[in-house]
Design a protein around this motif. Structure first.
Motif, PDB file in Angstrom:
ATOM      1  N   TYR A  77      12.718   7.876   6.829  1.00 24.78           N
ATOM      2  CA  TYR A  77      11.681   8.758   7.341  1.00 24.78           C
ATOM      3  C   TYR A  77      12.052  10.214   7.086  1.00 24.78           C
ATOM      4  CZ  TYR A  77      14.846   8.516  11.404  1.00 24.78           C
ATOM      5  OH  TYR A  77      15.938   8.529  12.227  1.00 24.78           O
ATOM      6  N   ARG A  78      10.999  11.016   6.962  1.00 23.88           N
ATOM      7  CA  ARG A  78      11.143  12.416   6.556  1.00 23.88           C
ATOM      8  C   ARG A  78      12.082  12.484   5.352  1.00 23.88           C
ATOM      9  NH1 ARG A  78       8.751  16.007   9.361  1.00 23.88           N
ATOM     10  NH2 ARG A  78      10.043  17.674   8.506  1.00 23.88           N
ATOM     11  N   ASP A  79      11.654  11.787   4.314  1.00 19.25           N
ATOM     12  CA  ASP A  79      12.474  11.560   3.126  1.00 19.25           C
ATOM     13  C   ASP A  79      11.865  12.303   1.934  1.00 19.25           C
ATOM     14  OD1 ASP A  79      14.005  10.555   1.070  1.00 19.25           O
ATOM     15  OD2 ASP A  79      13.798   8.458   1.669  1.00 19.25           O
ATOM     16  N   PRO A  80      12.619  13.185   1.264  1.00 21.96           N
ATOM     17  CA  PRO A  80      12.085  13.879   0.098  1.00 21.96           C
ATOM     18  C   PRO A  80      11.964  12.981  -1.132  1.00 21.96           C
ATOM     19  CG  PRO A  80      14.378  14.475   0.423  1.00 21.96           C
ATOM     20  CD  PRO A  80      13.977  13.654   1.607  1.00 21.96           C
ATOM     21  N   CYS A  81      12.526  11.778  -1.061  1.00 24.64           N
ATOM     22  CA  CYS A  81      12.510  10.855  -2.200  1.00 24.64           C
ATOM     23  C   CYS A  81      11.637   9.637  -1.907  1.00 24.64           C
ATOM     24  CB  CYS A  81      13.926  10.390  -2.535  1.00 24.64           C
ATOM     25  SG  CYS A  81      15.102  11.720  -2.862  1.00 24.64           S
ATOM     26  N   CYS A  82      11.076   9.089  -2.972  1.00 21.96           N
ATOM     27  CA  CYS A  82      10.291   7.866  -2.844  1.00 21.96           C
ATOM     28  C   CYS A  82      10.936   6.762  -3.696  1.00 21.96           C
ATOM     29  CB  CYS A  82       8.845   8.104  -3.266  1.00 21.96           C
ATOM     30  SG  CYS A  82       7.776   6.645  -3.120  1.00 21.96           S
ATOM     31  N   THR A 128       0.804  -1.216   0.000  1.00 19.73           N
ATOM     32  CA  THR A 128       0.000   0.000   0.000  1.00 19.73           C
ATOM     33  C   THR A 128       0.835   1.263   0.000  1.00 19.73           C
ATOM     34  OG1 THR A 128      -1.642  -1.202   1.317  1.00 19.73           O
ATOM     35  CG2 THR A 128      -1.887   1.188   1.187  1.00 19.73           C
ATOM     36  N   GLY A 129       0.356   2.243  -0.746  1.00 21.89           N
ATOM     37  CA  GLY A 129       0.886   3.592  -0.679  1.00 21.89           C
ATOM     38  C   GLY A 129      -0.164   4.491  -0.051  1.00 21.89           C
ATOM     39  N   TRP A 130       0.161   5.085   1.081  1.00 22.80           N
ATOM     40  CA  TRP A 130      -0.795   5.926   1.804  1.00 22.80           C
ATOM     41  C   TRP A 130      -0.553   7.390   1.471  1.00 22.80           C
ATOM     42  CZ3 TRP A 130      -4.764   3.839   4.426  1.00 22.80           C
ATOM     43  CH2 TRP A 130      -4.657   2.503   4.821  1.00 22.80           C
ATOM     44  N   LEU A 131      -1.613   8.109   1.126  1.00 25.41           N
ATOM     45  CA  LEU A 131      -1.515   9.533   0.836  1.00 25.41           C
ATOM     46  C   LEU A 131      -1.965  10.321   2.060  1.00 25.41           C
ATOM     47  CD1 LEU A 131      -2.943   9.701  -2.816  1.00 25.41           C
ATOM     48  CD2 LEU A 131      -0.578   9.387  -2.047  1.00 25.41           C
ATOM     49  N   ILE A 132      -1.081  11.178   2.548  1.00 25.75           N
ATOM     50  CA  ILE A 132      -1.375  11.991   3.718  1.00 25.75           C
ATOM     51  C   ILE A 132      -0.940  13.430   3.460  1.00 25.75           C
ATOM     52  CG2 ILE A 132      -1.072  10.028   5.273  1.00 25.75           C
ATOM     53  CD1 ILE A 132       1.651  11.253   6.043  1.00 25.75           C
ATOM     54  N   SER A 159       8.035  -7.122   0.672  1.00 30.90           N
ATOM     55  CA  SER A 159       6.844  -6.283   0.782  1.00 30.90           C
ATOM     56  C   SER A 159       7.281  -4.830   0.836  1.00 30.90           C
ATOM     57  CB  SER A 159       6.042  -6.623   2.043  1.00 30.90           C
ATOM     58  OG  SER A 159       5.556  -7.943   1.977  1.00 30.90           O
ATOM     59  N   LEU A 160       6.468  -3.971   0.264  1.00 34.50           N
ATOM     60  CA  LEU A 160       6.827  -2.563   0.111  1.00 34.50           C
ATOM     61  C   LEU A 160       5.672  -1.681   0.555  1.00 34.50           C
ATOM     62  CD1 LEU A 160       8.638  -0.280  -1.132  1.00 34.50           C
ATOM     63  CD2 LEU A 160       7.574  -0.805  -3.324  1.00 34.50           C
ATOM     64  N   SER A 161       6.011  -0.561   1.173  1.00 35.07           N
ATOM     65  CA  SER A 161       4.992   0.412   1.555  1.00 35.07           C
ATOM     66  C   SER A 161       5.608   1.804   1.574  1.00 35.07           C
ATOM     67  CB  SER A 161       4.409   0.085   2.936  1.00 35.07           C
ATOM     68  OG  SER A 161       3.367   0.978   3.260  1.00 35.07           O
ATOM     69  N   ALA A 162       4.785   2.806   1.321  1.00 34.92           N
ATOM     70  CA  ALA A 162       5.252   4.186   1.346  1.00 34.92           C
ATOM     71  C   ALA A 162       4.121   5.094   1.814  1.00 34.92           C
ATOM     72  CB  ALA A 162       5.739   4.632  -0.032  1.00 34.92           C
ATOM     73  N   VAL A 174       6.930  15.243   2.848  1.00 32.70           N
ATOM     74  CA  VAL A 174       7.998  14.256   2.723  1.00 32.70           C
ATOM     75  C   VAL A 174       7.417  12.844   2.726  1.00 32.70           C
ATOM     76  CG1 VAL A 174       9.845  15.653   3.729  1.00 32.70           C
ATOM     77  CG2 VAL A 174       8.299  14.366   5.230  1.00 32.70           C
ATOM     78  N   CYS A 175       8.298  11.874   2.482  1.00 29.34           N
ATOM     79  CA  CYS A 175       7.889  10.474   2.402  1.00 29.34           C
ATOM     80  C   CYS A 175       8.423   9.665   3.574  1.00 29.34           C
ATOM     81  CB  CYS A 175       8.426   9.856   1.103  1.00 29.34           C
ATOM     82  SG  CYS A 175       7.189   9.727  -0.199  1.00 29.34           S
ATOM     83  N   PHE A 176       7.761   8.547   3.822  1.00 28.43           N
ATOM     84  CA  PHE A 176       8.216   7.549   4.779  1.00 28.43           C
ATOM     85  C   PHE A 176       8.145   6.208   4.040  1.00 28.43           C
ATOM     86  CE2 PHE A 176       6.361  11.110   6.901  1.00 28.43           C
ATOM     87  CZ  PHE A 176       7.156  11.348   8.009  1.00 28.43           C
ATOM     88  N   ASN A 177       9.285   5.581   3.821  1.00 30.25           N
ATOM     89  CA  ASN A 177       9.356   4.401   2.968  1.00 30.25           C
ATOM     90  C   ASN A 177       9.787   3.163   3.757  1.00 30.25           C
ATOM     91  OD1 ASN A 177       9.001   5.948   0.377  1.00 30.25           O
ATOM     92  ND2 ASN A 177      10.936   6.845   1.049  1.00 30.25           N
ATOM     93  N   ALA A 178       9.296   1.999   3.344  1.00 27.53           N
ATOM     94  CA  ALA A 178       9.669   0.754   4.009  1.00 27.53           C
ATOM     95  C   ALA A 178       9.683  -0.394   3.011  1.00 27.53           C
ATOM     96  CB  ALA A 178       8.691   0.438   5.139  1.00 27.53           C
TER      97      ALA A 178
END
Length: 236
Positions: free
Chosen positions: A120-125, A51-55, A213-216, A59-63
């Motif tokens: 976390y607090r990442d300008p890149c995805c 899942t990619g969550w839009l908030i 598994s991927l999430s952002a 910035v981005c938070f990637n895992a």
């Protein structure tokens, strides 16, 4: 929120409590007896959806997670060292210093049997996710003995660091819950110290061959990137 609450309240779980007032524990015991929560051994809430969550965030938070191993597996100490080597030798430079993220790293969690990359607090995805995957090539082609030596010091220091009374209680609870003895903990520490570079690299490369598994999490400006990464887009 309601859906999340239902999942948590119906999920088998254990509770850890710490305090200095003995009388307070009597009331806590009564609360536990009257609680509707069922107590069991281990269990997990899992989902195959990536899942990619839009908030509302600039910035981005990637895992990114791979399948890890349990604490008793022969590769457990090696994967802990792989995580430390990647954090210090590759991810910090590429994602934080070059990419501008506030923080990034990797961790092997033997309790959940997962190997986790995060930023976390990442300008890149997309670029960060690609860096996570590029960790395999760095480990294969650029990991040196000095990286391993630094990782050994890092992991051993985390094992041996002094704990607060609360920290000791939490550690004891966790070890009893997972039925992990002091003997197995010492064996794990010994395997960390005696690890050879090839053994560590081989364990890491084997882990990278598995599914992931991927999430952002990020704002609307990252939605197209998330879609290109194959994530199912959801919005708060």
């Amino acid at each position: 929120i309601k859906s999340l609450s239902n999942k948590i309240s119906s999920h088998p779980q254990n509770i850890f409590r710490a305090g200095s007032d003995v009388q307070s524990f009597d009331s806590l015991k009564r609360e536990s007896v009257s609680s509707s929560i069922k107590f069991n051994q281990k269990g997990r809430i899992s989902s195959d959806e990536q899942t990619g969550w839009l908030i509302n965030s600039q910035v981005c938070f990637n895992a990114l997670t791979f399948k890890g191993v349990s604490i008793d597996h022969k590769n457990a100490p090696y994967l802990s060292l792989v995580a430390a080597m990647l954090r210090n030798g590759f991810l910090h430079t590429e994602i934080r210093e070059k990419g501008g993220a506030y923080g990034a790293g990797a961790q092997h969690d033997s309790n959940s049997e997962s190997f986790k990359f995060f930023s976390y607090r990442d300008p890149c995805c997309t670029k960060t996710i690609e860096t996570f995957h590029n960790s395999k090539q760095w480990l294969k082609n650029h990991a040196k003995k000095r990286h391993l030596d630094e990782a050994v010091l890092n992991v051993v220091s985390s094992i041996d660091k002094p704990l607060t009374p609360l920290g000791e209680a939490k550690t004891n609870f966790s070890e009893n819950y997972s039925q992990r003895s002091a003997r197995s903990k010492n064996a794990f520490r010994k395997n960390i110290i005696n690890a050879k570079l090839k053994e560590v690299i081989d364990a890491g490369l084997e882990m990278f061959e598995g599914e992931y598994s991927l999430s952002a999490i990020g704002s609307d400006r990252y939605s197209s990137e998330m879609e290109n990464l194959g994530l199912s887009i959801k919005q708060f």
